[in-house]
Scaffold this active site. Structure first.
Site, mmCIF file in Angstrom:
data_model
loop_
_atom_site.group_PDB
_atom_site.id
_atom_site.type_symbol
_atom_site.label_atom_id
_atom_site.label_comp_id
_atom_site.label_asym_id
_atom_site.label_seq_id
_atom_site.Cartn_x
_atom_site.Cartn_y
_atom_site.Cartn_z
ATOM 1 N N HIS A 115 41.025 40.556 45.978
ATOM 2 C CA HIS A 115 39.961 40.403 44.972
ATOM 3 C C HIS A 115 39.705 41.698 44.217
ATOM 4 C CE1 HIS A 115 38.417 36.320 46.095
ATOM 5 N NE2 HIS A 115 39.180 36.590 47.139
ATOM 6 N N ASP A 121 37.480 47.996 38.466
ATOM 7 C CA ASP A 121 36.939 46.782 39.078
ATOM 8 C C ASP A 121 38.009 45.708 39.070
ATOM 9 O OD1 ASP A 121 35.015 45.118 40.238
ATOM 10 O OD2 ASP A 121 33.456 45.762 38.842
HETATM 11 P P1 ADP Z 1 31.309 42.825 43.216
HETATM 12 O O1 ADP Z 1 32.002 41.603 43.766
HETATM 13 O O2 ADP Z 1 32.120 44.088 43.306
HETATM 14 O O3 ADP Z 1 29.943 43.029 43.770
HETATM 15 P P2 ADP Z 1 31.103 41.278 40.728
HETATM 16 O O4 ADP Z 1 30.551 41.685 39.404
HETATM 17 O O5 ADP Z 1 32.425 40.626 40.665
HETATM 18 O O6 ADP Z 1 31.115 42.577 41.642
HETATM 19 O O7 ADP Z 1 30.114 40.249 41.439
HETATM 20 C C1 ADP Z 1 28.797 40.620 41.714
HETATM 21 C C2 ADP Z 1 27.901 39.378 41.903
HETATM 22 O O8 ADP Z 1 26.663 39.780 42.459
HETATM 23 C C3 ADP Z 1 27.586 38.680 40.581
HETATM 24 O O9 ADP Z 1 27.580 37.293 40.790
HETATM 25 C C4 ADP Z 1 26.188 39.189 40.233
HETATM 26 O O10 ADP Z 1 25.398 38.269 39.523
HETATM 27 C C5 ADP Z 1 25.584 39.474 41.584
HETATM 28 N N1 ADP Z 1 24.683 40.639 41.529
HETATM 29 C C6 ADP Z 1 24.963 41.884 41.103
HETATM 30 N N2 ADP Z 1 23.899 42.695 41.194
HETATM 31 C C7 ADP Z 1 22.900 41.949 41.700
HETATM 32 C C8 ADP Z 1 21.549 42.226 42.039
HETATM 33 N N3 ADP Z 1 21.007 43.422 41.883
HETATM 34 N N4 ADP Z 1 20.829 41.204 42.533
HETATM 35 C C9 ADP Z 1 21.377 39.984 42.700
HETATM 36 N N5 ADP Z 1 22.642 39.670 42.406
HETATM 37 C C10 ADP Z 1 23.416 40.643 41.917
#
Ligand code: ADP
Length: 454
Positions: free
Chosen positions: A155, A362
């Site tokens: 991923h 990312d």
């Molecule tokens: P990663 O998997 O590296 O964390 P992604 O952007 O692919 O990064 O996915 C992050 C997920 O977490 C997204 O669905 C996003 O909406 C959620 N997310 C990110 N920051 C927050 C936060 N502060 N509170 C709630 N959900 C969050």
């Protein structure tokens, strides 16, 4: 139809009132249709695990989880997975720690999971293993005699060979991955790095996108992951009239909202993002008092030292920026280190003028896609996106920036805040079409089709 056996570190067992995450959504259909099995860690550690999985069935899908040894879990998870592999896979050699004992624990955990999974497997199962925590699990299944199809999906990014070789066991991990029949990545860049790196390091022949390992073909492919765009858009519309979003709007007055939402992780480029905003306020006095930047940074991996250091640095930087620029009735940066409910986040995205997504590196970055999906078609916001996010391969109409250059982030913010409606609409429409096209479900289907054919 072969039964899908999905293997990941964490298992998303459905709970009432909880919305399913990306992986669960992407695999729901295939798991249901094949009366599949989802296997992984129970979330518990014990001194001496029994090695026997706890099994339950919900809605035609079987969930099986096992406990891990307390002594192994720390070095496996906070150690080799997140202090060695995570920085390495994100091109951050300077942050990579290395310790042979942690690698040994990583192997033991992968072996223990394979051992517990074996009795649950049938010969014609389609086994799909996920992510960097489980790189040696497929090989462990082979050692125990499983001869069916195994797919692996990473991923996160995969770095070029010259970075990967820094890991003393780099070749061992490649060999383990090549016990699978299909190895998948988010982008063609990641796939190519793995493919050329493995061919060169292990001296393998290739055939199209396949590596030939002792006469066996190992397929590689790029399978960009997506979101349920329609569903997220509906959530955003609903949330926009809800209380938290109304309160947020009121608190903004007529100021434009810039929003960032990430896990608190150094790969997300938060330090430079804050610096970019600071630079905007210094270099563009017209924007002073006319913008508010909300950064929600959900705390993550607090057991890893680098994450604690990052948090201290961000706390300091946020304090300095507000101390320098704030007024008695205006706080330029609102910084929260917690989770925000998904619905509320969708509503915040919808009312934001700018989505600021600037990871240093990312795999995909789903926030970028969620921001696009949440916009109001009549008045869409602007996405500023790092050129080093996997999502940048698809979202070409975002304002693409080099996240290392804080001044470039500031310039992009200036452009975004001044962008006329026509241009915002044109860019958004092009991006939204693509976000709709590739969903979590289409991603899961594409990978499984390829694995079935492998
Ligand atoms: P990663 O998997 O590296 O964390 P992604 O952007 O692919 O990064 O996915 C992050 C997920 O977490 C997204 O669905 C996003 O909406 C959620 N997310 C990110 N920051 C927050 C936060 N502060 N509170 C709630 N959900 C969050």
């Amino acid at each position: 139809m072969a039964r899908l056996v999905n293997v990941s570190y964490r298992v998303a067992i459905p709970k009432k009132g909880m919305s399913a995450g990306g992986l669960a959504v992407g695999l729901a259909e295939s798991l249901k249709a094949s009366r599949g099995l989802w296997f992984g860690w129970s979330g518990h550690t014990v001194a001496e695990p029994s090695g026997k999985a706890e099994v339950s069935e919900i809605g035609g899908v079987t969930y099986a989880t096992v406990d891990l040894a307390t002594a192994d879990h720390g070095p496996f998870y906070a150690g080799f997975s997140n202090a060695t592999l995570w920085p390495l896979l994100h091109y951050r050699l300077g942050l990579m720690e290395f310790d042979r004992a942690a690698f040994a624990a990583y192997r033991r955990v992968n072996a223990a999971l394979a051992e517990a999974l074996m009795p649950l497997l049938r010969p014609d199962d389609l086994v799909w293993v996920h992510d960097y925590q489980l790189m040696t699990l497929g090989a462990e299944l082979r050692q125990r005699g499983f001869a069916g199809r195994i797919g692996f999906f990473l991923h996160v990014p995969f770095p070029p060979r010259d970075i990967w070789v820094s890991l003393p066991q780099g070749a061992v991990l490649l060999e383990a991955l090549l016990e699978c029949d299909l190895v998948g990545f988010q982008t063609e860049t990641d796939r190519g790095n793995f493919f050329h790196g493995a061919a060169r390091m292990l001296g393998l022949q290739t055939e199209g996108n396949a590596l030939i390992v002792k006469g066996r073909r190992v397929a590689t492919g790029a399978f960009p992951i997506g979101i349920d765009a329609g569903g997220f858009a509906r959530t955003a519309v609903r949330a926009a009239t809800g209380k938290p979003v109304r309160q947020m709007r009121e608190s903004l007055g007529d100021r434009a909202l810039i929003i960032g939402a990430d896990r608190l992780d150094y790969s997300k480029g938060l330090i430079n993002r804050f610096r970019g905003f600071d630079h905007l306020l210094r270099s563009n006095p017209a924007q002073r008092r006319r913008v508010t930047y909300l950064q929600v940074a959900a705390r993550s991996r607090v057991e890893v030292a680098q994450y604690r250091t990052l948090r201290r640095e961000l706390d300091q930087l946020a304090g300095r920026i507000n101390g320098e620029h704030a007024d008695f009735d205006w706080m330029p940066l609102r910084y929260m280190t917690r989770d925000v409910p998904r619905t509320t986040l969708a509503g915040f995205f919808r009312i934001a003028r700018v989505g600021l997504v600037t990871p240093m590196r990312d795999g995909m970055n789903l926030v970028a896609k969620e921001f696009v999906a949440a916009q109001d078609p009549a008045d869409p916001g602007v996405l500023i996106l790092s050129q080093f996010a996997g999502a940048a391969m698809e979202l070409r109409e975002a304002l693409l920036v080099n996240p290392h250059d804080a001044e470039e982030i500031a310039e992009a913010l200036g452009v975004a805040l001044a962008m006329p409606l026509d241009e915002r609409k044109a860019r958004w429409e092009a991006m939204m079409a693509r976000v709709r096209e590739v969903t979590a479900a289409s991603w899961g289907k594409a990978f499984l089709e390829r694995l079935t054919a492998a």
